[in-house]
Design a protein around this motif. Structure first.
Motif, mmCIF file in Angstrom:
data_model
loop_
_atom_site.group_PDB
_atom_site.id
_atom_site.type_symbol
_atom_site.label_atom_id
_atom_site.label_comp_id
_atom_site.label_asym_id
_atom_site.label_seq_id
_atom_site.Cartn_x
_atom_site.Cartn_y
_atom_site.Cartn_z
ATOM 1 N N HIS A 1 26.670 8.733 -5.075
ATOM 2 C CA HIS A 1 27.622 9.740 -4.590
ATOM 3 C C HIS A 1 28.227 9.354 -3.258
ATOM 4 O O HIS A 1 29.383 9.604 -3.006
ATOM 5 N N HIS A 2 27.456 8.736 -2.366
ATOM 6 C CA HIS A 2 28.020 8.118 -1.166
ATOM 7 C C HIS A 2 27.036 7.090 -0.628
ATOM 8 O O HIS A 2 25.850 7.324 -0.590
ATOM 9 N N ARG A 3 27.580 5.929 -0.266
ATOM 10 C CA ARG A 3 26.760 4.844 0.279
ATOM 11 C C ARG A 3 27.058 4.673 1.763
ATOM 12 O O ARG A 3 26.281 4.092 2.494
ATOM 13 N N LEU A 4 28.204 5.178 2.194
ATOM 14 C CA LEU A 4 28.599 5.124 3.595
ATOM 15 C C LEU A 4 29.076 6.516 3.979
ATOM 16 O O LEU A 4 29.735 7.193 3.185
ATOM 17 N N ALA A 5 28.706 6.957 5.174
ATOM 18 C CA ALA A 5 29.171 8.255 5.667
ATOM 19 C C ALA A 5 29.569 8.112 7.133
ATOM 20 O O ALA A 5 29.069 7.227 7.841
ATOM 21 N N LEU A 6 30.445 8.991 7.548
ATOM 22 C CA LEU A 6 30.914 9.022 8.931
ATOM 23 C C LEU A 6 30.648 10.405 9.505
ATOM 24 O O LEU A 6 30.889 11.410 8.836
ATOM 25 N N ILE A 7 30.160 10.435 10.745
ATOM 26 C CA ILE A 7 29.932 11.691 11.457
ATOM 27 C C ILE A 7 30.827 11.697 12.687
ATOM 28 O O ILE A 7 30.802 10.752 13.491
ATOM 29 N N ALA A 8 31.626 12.737 12.828
ATOM 30 C CA ALA A 8 32.527 12.856 13.969
ATOM 31 C C ALA A 8 31.745 13.265 15.208
ATOM 32 O O ALA A 8 30.935 14.198 15.167
ATOM 33 N N VAL A 9 31.965 12.542 16.293
ATOM 34 C CA VAL A 9 31.364 12.873 17.590
ATOM 35 C C VAL A 9 32.456 12.816 18.643
ATOM 36 O O VAL A 9 33.422 12.065 18.505
ATOM 37 N N PRO A 10 32.332 13.610 19.707
ATOM 38 C CA PRO A 10 33.338 13.529 20.770
ATOM 39 C C PRO A 10 33.188 12.217 21.541
ATOM 40 O O PRO A 10 32.083 11.669 21.627
ATOM 41 N N PRO A 11 34.278 11.707 22.085
ATOM 42 C CA PRO A 11 34.163 10.499 22.905
ATOM 43 C C PRO A 11 33.277 10.780 24.119
ATOM 44 O O PRO A 11 33.328 11.869 24.693
ATOM 45 N N ALA A 12 32.462 9.825 24.485
ATOM 46 C CA ALA A 12 31.585 9.992 25.650
ATOM 47 C C ALA A 12 32.372 9.694 26.912
ATOM 48 O O ALA A 12 33.022 8.654 27.014
ATOM 49 N N SER A 13 32.334 10.613 27.869
ATOM 50 C CA SER A 13 33.009 10.362 29.129
ATOM 51 C C SER A 13 32.195 9.375 29.963
ATOM 52 O O SER A 13 32.742 8.571 30.685
ATOM 53 N N ASN A 14 30.878 9.457 29.845
ATOM 54 C CA ASN A 14 30.001 8.521 30.529
ATOM 55 C C ASN A 14 28.813 8.253 29.613
ATOM 56 O O ASN A 14 27.849 9.021 29.604
ATOM 57 N N PRO A 15 28.864 7.168 28.827
ATOM 58 C CA PRO A 15 27.806 6.910 27.853
ATOM 59 C C PRO A 15 26.409 6.869 28.461
ATOM 60 O O PRO A 15 25.446 7.231 27.815
ATOM 61 N N ALA B 1 0.811 -1.219 0.000
ATOM 62 C CA ALA B 1 0.000 0.000 0.000
ATOM 63 C C ALA B 1 0.843 1.268 0.000
ATOM 64 O O ALA B 1 0.414 2.287 -0.511
ATOM 65 N N ILE B 2 2.023 1.221 0.582
ATOM 66 C CA ILE B 2 2.885 2.404 0.611
ATOM 67 C C ILE B 2 3.860 2.343 -0.556
ATOM 68 O O ILE B 2 4.284 1.266 -0.964
ATOM 69 N N LEU B 3 4.185 3.486 -1.083
ATOM 70 C CA LEU B 3 5.183 3.551 -2.143
ATOM 71 C C LEU B 3 6.527 3.201 -1.524
ATOM 72 O O LEU B 3 7.016 3.906 -0.639
ATOM 73 N N ARG B 4 7.109 2.115 -1.960
ATOM 74 C CA ARG B 4 8.362 1.628 -1.376
ATOM 75 C C ARG B 4 9.551 2.420 -1.915
ATOM 76 O O ARG B 4 9.529 2.853 -3.060
ATOM 77 N N PRO B 5 10.614 2.552 -1.096
ATOM 78 C CA PRO B 5 11.823 3.189 -1.617
ATOM 79 C C PRO B 5 12.421 2.329 -2.720
ATOM 80 O O PRO B 5 12.183 1.125 -2.788
ATOM 81 N N SER B 6 13.217 2.943 -3.570
ATOM 82 C CA SER B 6 13.823 2.216 -4.680
ATOM 83 C C SER B 6 15.071 1.444 -4.269
ATOM 84 O O SER B 6 15.412 0.453 -4.908
ATOM 85 N N ASN B 7 15.757 1.888 -3.221
ATOM 86 C CA ASN B 7 16.938 1.164 -2.757
ATOM 87 C C ASN B 7 17.418 1.714 -1.419
ATOM 88 O O ASN B 7 16.984 2.768 -0.980
ATOM 89 N N LEU B 8 18.314 0.956 -0.804
ATOM 90 C CA LEU B 8 19.004 1.426 0.387
ATOM 91 C C LEU B 8 19.990 2.483 -0.069
ATOM 92 O O LEU B 8 20.785 2.239 -0.980
ATOM 93 N N ALA B 9 19.923 3.663 0.520
ATOM 94 C CA ALA B 9 20.750 4.765 0.051
ATOM 95 C C ALA B 9 22.086 4.861 0.779
ATOM 96 O O ALA B 9 23.137 4.899 0.156
ATOM 97 N N VAL B 10 22.029 4.911 2.110
ATOM 98 C CA VAL B 10 23.257 5.207 2.844
ATOM 99 C C VAL B 10 23.166 4.657 4.260
ATOM 100 O O VAL B 10 22.088 4.590 4.841
ATOM 101 N N VAL B 11 24.325 4.254 4.782
ATOM 102 C CA VAL B 11 24.469 3.918 6.189
ATOM 103 C C VAL B 11 25.439 4.945 6.762
ATOM 104 O O VAL B 11 26.496 5.201 6.183
ATOM 105 N N VAL B 12 25.056 5.554 7.879
ATOM 106 C CA VAL B 12 25.861 6.609 8.497
ATOM 107 C C VAL B 12 26.265 6.162 9.894
ATOM 108 O O VAL B 12 25.414 5.774 10.693
ATOM 109 N N LEU B 13 27.563 6.208 10.159
ATOM 110 C CA LEU B 13 28.106 5.793 11.448
ATOM 111 C C LEU B 13 28.644 6.988 12.217
ATOM 112 O O LEU B 13 29.245 7.892 11.642
ATOM 113 N N ARG B 14 28.432 6.979 13.541
ATOM 114 C CA ARG B 14 29.049 7.962 14.437
ATOM 115 C C ARG B 14 30.412 7.426 14.855
ATOM 116 O O ARG B 14 30.552 6.237 15.101
ATOM 117 N N THR B 15 31.377 8.319 14.973
ATOM 118 C CA THR B 15 32.693 7.880 15.430
ATOM 119 C C THR B 15 33.468 9.010 16.103
ATOM 120 O O THR B 15 33.467 10.133 15.609
#
Length: 175
Positions: free
Chosen positions: A57-71, A9-23
């Motif tokens: 144009h990109h299938r994987l991306a990385l986002i910079a995050v500060p290290p957690a002192s106390n997750p 019933a819903i218009l499905r996406p055409s493909n998986l676009a991107v996976v984005v990781l925090r680091t």
């Protein structure tokens, strides 16, 4: 237990676009994935990097995050999945799926952004994983690369918020 909703019933996406990781280890992760996937890096700054290993144009991306002192005290994880992106072949398709989700269950995006490269509607699943439903402006990788290196892209940074109702109305008017 299988879902009772009608997946057709819903218009499905055409493909998986991107996976984005925090680091908190941007360069180390960038080096690893570049070598591991044989990927090129069409864009990188101190906060964000795109990796290409196929025709997108990109299938994987990385986002910079500060290290957690106390997750436990940090509401945003310091590492791991940031979001999963799915593509639609046309802006009208993306907005048709938005309209369907809204009308059938009241599922609304928590953020809508024109990134310049893509128009993105961000949702959360029941476990709070972020899902990006997107339409990409460029089908030509070289043009996408030129845009990523352009002054226009530099000026908008991570993008400008947009109102999905205004965008839907413009599309329905034929704009």
């Amino acid at each position: 237990m299988a879902s009772t909703s009608n997946p057709a019933a819903i218009l499905r996406p055409s493909n998986l676009a991107v996976v984005v990781l925090r680091t908190p280890n941007m360069q180390k992760m960038l080096d690893f994935y570049s070598k591991f996937l044989g990927a090129s890096v069409p864009f990188q700054n101190e906060h964000y990097a795109c990796l290409r290993f196929d025709s997108l144009h990109h299938r994987l991306a990385l986002i910079a995050v500060p290290p957690a002192s106390n997750p436990a005290e940090n509401s945003t994880p310091s590492t791991g999945l940031h979001h999963i992106g799915f593509s639609y072949p046309a802006l009208s398709s993306l907005m048709e799926a938005y309209k369907y989700r809204k009308q059938n269950g009241g599922v609304l995006p928590f953020k809508c952004v024109n990134h310049g490269l893509v128009v993105s509607l961000y949702y959360r699943d029941p476990d709070a994983n972020e899902l990006e439903m997107q339409w990409g402006r460029f089908t030509d990788v070289d043009k996408a690369d030129q845009y990523l290196m352009s002054e226009e892209f530099t000026k908008i940074g991570m993008g400008n918020e947009l109102d999905p109702e205004e965008l839907l109305a413009e599309i329905e008017r034929g704009s």
